[in-house]
Design a protein around this motif. Structure first.
Motif, PDB file in Angstrom:
ATOM      1  N   GLY A 151     -17.016 -13.042  -4.184  1.00  0.00           N
ATOM      2  CA  GLY A 151     -17.130 -11.984  -3.361  1.00  0.00           C
ATOM      3  C   GLY A 151     -17.449 -10.883  -2.201  1.00  0.00           C
ATOM      4  N   GLN A 152     -16.535 -11.323  -1.100  1.00  0.00           N
ATOM      5  CA  GLN A 152     -16.697 -10.947  -0.274  1.00  0.00           C
ATOM      6  C   GLN A 152     -16.286  -9.712  -0.272  1.00  0.00           C
ATOM      7  OE1 GLN A 152     -15.119 -13.272   3.416  1.00  0.00           O
ATOM      8  NE2 GLN A 152     -15.935 -11.524   4.890  1.00  0.00           N
ATOM      9  N   GLN A 153     -16.439  -8.910   0.554  1.00  0.00           N
ATOM     10  CA  GLN A 153     -16.298  -7.195   0.662  1.00  0.00           C
ATOM     11  C   GLN A 153     -15.238  -6.846   1.380  1.00  0.00           C
ATOM     12  OE1 GLN A 153     -19.320  -4.027  -0.006  1.00  0.00           O
ATOM     13  NE2 GLN A 153     -20.225  -5.004  -2.095  1.00  0.00           N
ATOM     14  N   GLY A 154     -14.447  -5.895   1.601  1.00  0.00           N
ATOM     15  CA  GLY A 154     -13.813  -5.731   2.664  1.00  0.00           C
ATOM     16  C   GLY A 154     -13.091  -4.118   2.243  1.00  0.00           C
ATOM     17  N   SER A 155     -12.135  -3.120   2.733  1.00  0.00           N
ATOM     18  CA  SER A 155     -12.008  -1.831   2.449  1.00  0.00           C
ATOM     19  C   SER A 155     -10.752  -2.102   3.479  1.00  0.00           C
ATOM     20  CB  SER A 155     -13.030  -1.355   3.375  1.00  0.00           C
ATOM     21  OG  SER A 155     -13.054  -1.235   5.386  1.00  0.00           O
ATOM     22  N   ILE A 156     -10.380  -0.836   2.008  1.00  0.00           N
ATOM     23  CA  ILE A 156      -8.509  -0.368   3.094  1.00  0.00           C
ATOM     24  C   ILE A 156      -8.594   1.024   2.886  1.00  0.00           C
ATOM     25  CG2 ILE A 156      -7.357  -1.510   1.187  1.00  0.00           C
ATOM     26  CD1 ILE A 156      -7.400   0.377  -0.833  1.00  0.00           C
ATOM     27  N   THR A 157      -8.149   1.405   3.941  1.00  0.00           N
ATOM     28  CA  THR A 157      -7.558   3.122   3.673  1.00  0.00           C
ATOM     29  C   THR A 157      -6.373   3.009   3.160  1.00  0.00           C
ATOM     30  OG1 THR A 157      -8.619   2.660   6.296  1.00  0.00           O
ATOM     31  CG2 THR A 157      -7.348   4.487   5.889  1.00  0.00           C
ATOM     32  N   LEU A 158      -6.325   4.339   2.453  1.00  0.00           N
ATOM     33  CA  LEU A 158      -5.374   4.471   1.814  1.00  0.00           C
ATOM     34  C   LEU A 158      -3.915   5.115   2.267  1.00  0.00           C
ATOM     35  CD1 LEU A 158      -7.150   6.478  -1.532  1.00  0.00           C
ATOM     36  CD2 LEU A 158      -6.048   3.611  -1.304  1.00  0.00           C
ATOM     37  N   ARG A 203      -1.596   5.850   1.183  1.00  0.00           N
ATOM     38  CA  ARG A 203      -0.669   6.524   0.034  1.00  0.00           C
ATOM     39  C   ARG A 203      -1.953   7.746  -1.009  1.00  0.00           C
ATOM     40  NH1 ARG A 203       4.118   5.908  -3.107  1.00  0.00           N
ATOM     41  NH2 ARG A 203       4.337   6.874  -4.360  1.00  0.00           N
ATOM     42  N   SER A 204      -2.241   8.845  -2.110  1.00  0.00           N
ATOM     43  CA  SER A 204      -2.724   8.873  -2.785  1.00  0.00           C
ATOM     44  C   SER A 204      -3.037   8.120  -3.811  1.00  0.00           C
ATOM     45  CB  SER A 204      -3.325  10.596  -2.745  1.00  0.00           C
ATOM     46  OG  SER A 204      -2.029  10.789  -3.629  1.00  0.00           O
ATOM     47  N   GLY A 215      -6.184   8.468   4.109  1.00  0.00           N
ATOM     48  CA  GLY A 215      -6.638   8.598   4.821  1.00  0.00           C
ATOM     49  C   GLY A 215      -8.193   7.799   4.256  1.00  0.00           C
ATOM     50  N   ALA A 216      -8.397   7.918   2.871  1.00  0.00           N
ATOM     51  CA  ALA A 216      -9.581   8.017   2.433  1.00  0.00           C
ATOM     52  C   ALA A 216     -10.078   6.711   2.436  1.00  0.00           C
ATOM     53  CB  ALA A 216     -10.190   8.202   1.035  1.00  0.00           C
ATOM     54  N   ARG A 254       1.524  -4.963  -1.658  1.00  0.00           N
ATOM     55  CA  ARG A 254       1.707  -3.885  -3.638  1.00  0.00           C
ATOM     56  C   ARG A 254       1.542  -2.413  -3.485  1.00  0.00           C
ATOM     57  NH1 ARG A 254      -0.143  -8.082  -8.212  1.00  0.00           N
ATOM     58  NH2 ARG A 254       0.717  -9.534  -7.256  1.00  0.00           N
ATOM     59  N   CYS A 255       0.304  -1.677  -2.705  1.00  0.00           N
ATOM     60  CA  CYS A 255       0.155  -0.672  -3.548  1.00  0.00           C
ATOM     61  C   CYS A 255       0.777   0.352  -2.250  1.00  0.00           C
ATOM     62  CB  CYS A 255      -1.030  -0.922  -3.411  1.00  0.00           C
ATOM     63  SG  CYS A 255      -1.171  -1.738  -4.531  1.00  0.00           S
ATOM     64  N   ALA A 256       0.981   0.104  -1.242  1.00  0.00           N
ATOM     65  CA  ALA A 256       0.884   0.794   0.170  1.00  0.00           C
ATOM     66  C   ALA A 256       2.560   2.132   0.202  1.00  0.00           C
ATOM     67  CB  ALA A 256       0.768   0.174   1.607  1.00  0.00           C
ATOM     68  N   ASP A 257       3.341   0.965  -0.975  1.00  0.00           N
ATOM     69  CA  ASP A 257       5.111   1.123  -0.674  1.00  0.00           C
ATOM     70  C   ASP A 257       5.711   1.176  -2.051  1.00  0.00           C
ATOM     71  OD1 ASP A 257       7.134   2.713  -0.642  1.00  0.00           O
ATOM     72  OD2 ASP A 257       7.594   1.904   1.438  1.00  0.00           O
ATOM     73  N   GLY A 258       6.728   1.084  -2.642  1.00  0.00           N
ATOM     74  CA  GLY A 258       7.512  -0.031  -3.862  1.00  0.00           C
ATOM     75  C   GLY A 258       6.781   0.745  -5.251  1.00  0.00           C
ATOM     76  N   PRO A 259       8.042  -0.105  -5.973  1.00  0.00           N
ATOM     77  CA  PRO A 259       8.287   0.168  -7.008  1.00  0.00           C
ATOM     78  C   PRO A 259       6.709   0.471  -8.138  1.00  0.00           C
ATOM     79  CG  PRO A 259       8.531  -2.020  -7.330  1.00  0.00           C
ATOM     80  CD  PRO A 259       7.843  -1.538  -6.119  1.00  0.00           C
ATOM     81  N   TRP A 260       5.045  -0.795  -7.580  1.00  0.00           N
ATOM     82  CA  TRP A 260       4.418  -0.690  -8.954  1.00  0.00           C
ATOM     83  C   TRP A 260       3.711   0.326  -7.892  1.00  0.00           C
ATOM     84  CZ3 TRP A 260       4.865  -3.506 -12.163  1.00  0.00           C
ATOM     85  CH2 TRP A 260       5.628  -4.802 -11.998  1.00  0.00           C
ATOM     86  N   PRO A 261       2.670   1.681  -7.204  1.00  0.00           N
ATOM     87  CA  PRO A 261       2.073   2.314  -6.931  1.00  0.00           C
ATOM     88  C   PRO A 261       3.201   3.557  -7.224  1.00  0.00           C
ATOM     89  CG  PRO A 261       3.074   2.053  -4.542  1.00  0.00           C
ATOM     90  CD  PRO A 261       3.444   1.028  -5.704  1.00  0.00           C
ATOM     91  N   ILE A 262       4.479   3.876  -7.593  1.00  0.00           N
ATOM     92  CA  ILE A 262       5.338   4.629  -8.451  1.00  0.00           C
ATOM     93  C   ILE A 262       4.983   4.813  -9.942  1.00  0.00           C
ATOM     94  CG2 ILE A 262       7.276   5.343  -8.734  1.00  0.00           C
ATOM     95  CD1 ILE A 262       8.570   4.482  -5.635  1.00  0.00           C
ATOM     96  N   LEU A 263       4.830   3.400 -10.810  1.00  0.00           N
ATOM     97  CA  LEU A 263       4.836   3.563 -11.750  1.00  0.00           C
ATOM     98  C   LEU A 263       3.255   4.057 -12.216  1.00  0.00           C
ATOM     99  CD1 LEU A 263       5.725   2.379 -14.247  1.00  0.00           C
ATOM    100  CD2 LEU A 263       4.424  -0.283 -14.242  1.00  0.00           C
ATOM    101  N   ALA A 264       2.128   3.280 -11.114  1.00  0.00           N
ATOM    102  CA  ALA A 264       1.581   4.066 -11.309  1.00  0.00           C
ATOM    103  C   ALA A 264       0.560   4.838 -11.667  1.00  0.00           C
ATOM    104  CB  ALA A 264       0.022   3.149 -11.038  1.00  0.00           C
TER     105      ALA A 264
END
Length: 497
Positions: A348-355, A357-358, A398-399, A414-424
């Protein structure tokens, strides 16, 4: 909020009695009862019971001598022998299985350190110790929960949980019909632990109690709202929340904030423990049924048991169920292995990301999929860690969002680039046609307006309106976040005519 009754005590049996019945069934052929064994058989079983009791004394001495590893092995071996003897007792006429259960309960409490005198351990760990998170100390630094049995006003928590009929009935419910809910609550709690447990630890309260309340109140769903208007992971009513500093902050109801909610809950529990002379059961009854009502029922006799007919018969069925169900969940948090229960190991260790892409929380959920074998997906966890965000609202590049640390690299891959964020994004921005319902020109105004009064909740307003609509419909009509309303606000409601 309403609770399903778990007090089917005439049909429920204790853990040992269940083993006894299974053993009895396995040892007979059809309805013909077994022949009565010689007295020596019962004597032998009771001898094993006495041996388990002596093992208790041995473990006590080993603990006081500082050899906790040996004491733990002694206890584990004794519990295993006790289970075997209890099973054979069920097939043995005139063998009293309740005697075995009493010793079993005694040994479990010793594992908590309840009877070790001045050598009481602070907590019993689950698995090997884990390295602290860099830059953090205390409870929040431990990704894996430790089953805390810290002192509660001079008593171990285990000492305060009476293994009576209602608690046993609740244990069976958590282990059967509510087992999935218990597991979900445990997983949700692991990801919230770094925010919630330090608040309890700071007030000197046991972690198992926090888990028990949260499991019963919301199952670890931060945005839970009851039909009575209680809100958040620990289900505070609006007025009670205000009393403990849970207010609106820039339009956000802090009852939904895990840290603030845990802080307020810990303060409330300590306040009620003081009022009820450290009677935990009365404190929990006050949390569920109202402290004013409980104080009127109890009067000056704060030593009275919650199960005393003068109290038990006067509280609602919901409160009769609530108290043992919270205590049973706390007990299982402390003793899962002893009830054939295995909680999943969760980092359960918490982390963070800076987006990069929106993206909205919903889009991130689609993109992350079932990463790290999270079969139910990450929507609930992401919502819980970011309670102030609308899960459908896209957050700009940047959020910063809180996520489990184990997902940081997966997000980047997976989510900064590529097909999955486009599908989402494509799924999230799908357009659903909306057509207004045709109405005759002479039809009355389909909308009425209501001015919110102090103390109103959305659920209460809907009930006053005649029940011809729903909270979700009114929330959509008025663009309400988290079903929250403010005094003086004018709401649009569908006409009931």
């Amino acid at each position: 909020m309403p609770y399903r009754s778990a007090l089917r005590s005439l049909r429920l049996v204790s853990w040992v009695a269940a083993i006894v019945q299974l053993a009895a069934c396995a040892s007979t052929n059809g309805p013909v009862p077994p022949k009565a064994p010689p007295l020596a058989t019962v004597t032998t079983l009771y001898g094993q019971l006495d041996q388990a009791s002596r093992s208790y004394e041995t473990a006590l001495q080993q603990t006081r001598a500082g050899d906790t590893q040996a004491a733990q092995k002694t206890l584990d071996d004794s519990l295993n022998q006790l289970r075997d003897a209890a099973a054979r007792c069920g097939a043995t006429p005139s063998c009293d299985s309740q005697r075995f259960f009493s010793v079993f309960d005694h040994l479990l409490r010793l594992k908590d350190g309840s009877f070790i005198g001045d050598q009481v351990p602070d907590e019993e760990t689950s698995g090997p110790p884990l390295a602290p998170v860099a830059g953090q100390t205390g409870a929040g630094s431990l990704p894996e929960a430790q089953r805390s049995v810290t002192l509660l006003r001079g008593h171990q928590l285990s000492e305060l949980i009476a293994m009576n009929g209602p608690v046993k009935a609740a244990l069976e419910m958590w282990l059967t019909q509510w087992r999935g809910n218990l597991m979900d609550a445990y997983v949700n709690y692991q990801f919230l632990r770094q925010q919630m447990w330090p608040q309890y630890e700071g007030e000197g309260l046991p972690e198992a109690l926090l888990f028990g309340i949260m499991a019963k109140e919301s199952g670890g769903k931060v945005h839970a709202v009851s039909r009575s208007g209680a809100a958040g992971p620990l289900q505070f009513m609006y007025a009670t929340g205000l009393r403990f500093g849970l207010t609106d902050q820039d339009g956000f109801d802090t009852r939904f904030d895990p840290t603030e909610s845990a802080r307020a809950n810990a303060e409330y529990v300590n306040e009620q423990l003081k009022a009820f002379n450290d009677n935990l059961e009365l404190t929990l009854a006050a949390y569920n049924g109202g402290e004013g009502r409980m104080r009127r029922l109890v009067g000056d006799n704060t030593s009275v048991s919650f199960y005393d007919p003068r109290i038990y018969a006067q509280v609602s069925q919901e409160t009769r169920d609530y108290v043992p169900e919270v205590l049973a969940a706390a007990w299982l948090f402390l003793h899962p292995d002893s009830y054939n229960l295995r909680f999943p190991r969760v980092d359960g260790q918490q982390g963070s990301i800076t987006l990069k892409r929106s993206a909205s929380i919903s889009e991130l959920t689609v993109c992350l999929g079932s990463a790290n074998d999270m079969q139910q997906g990450w929507f609930r966890t992401l919502r819980n860690l970011n309670p102030r965000l609308d899960p459908q609202q896209e957050q700009p590049v940047g959020a910063e969002l809180k996520i489990p640390k184990s997902l940081e690299k997966i997000y980047a891959a997976r989510c900064a680039d590529g097909p999955w964020p486009i599908l989402a994004s494509d799924l999230h921005n799908a357009v659903v046609p909306v057509f207004p319902n045709p109405s005759p020109a002479s039809a009355p105004d389909p909308v009425v307006r209501y001015t919110v009064r102090r103390g109103d909740t959305l659920a209460g307003i809907v009930r006053k309106h005649g029940g011809c609509t729903s909270e979700s419909e009114v929330a959509r009509m008025n663009n309400l976040k988290f079903n929250h309303v403010k005094a003086g606000q004018v709401l649009k409601l569908p006409s009931c005519r």
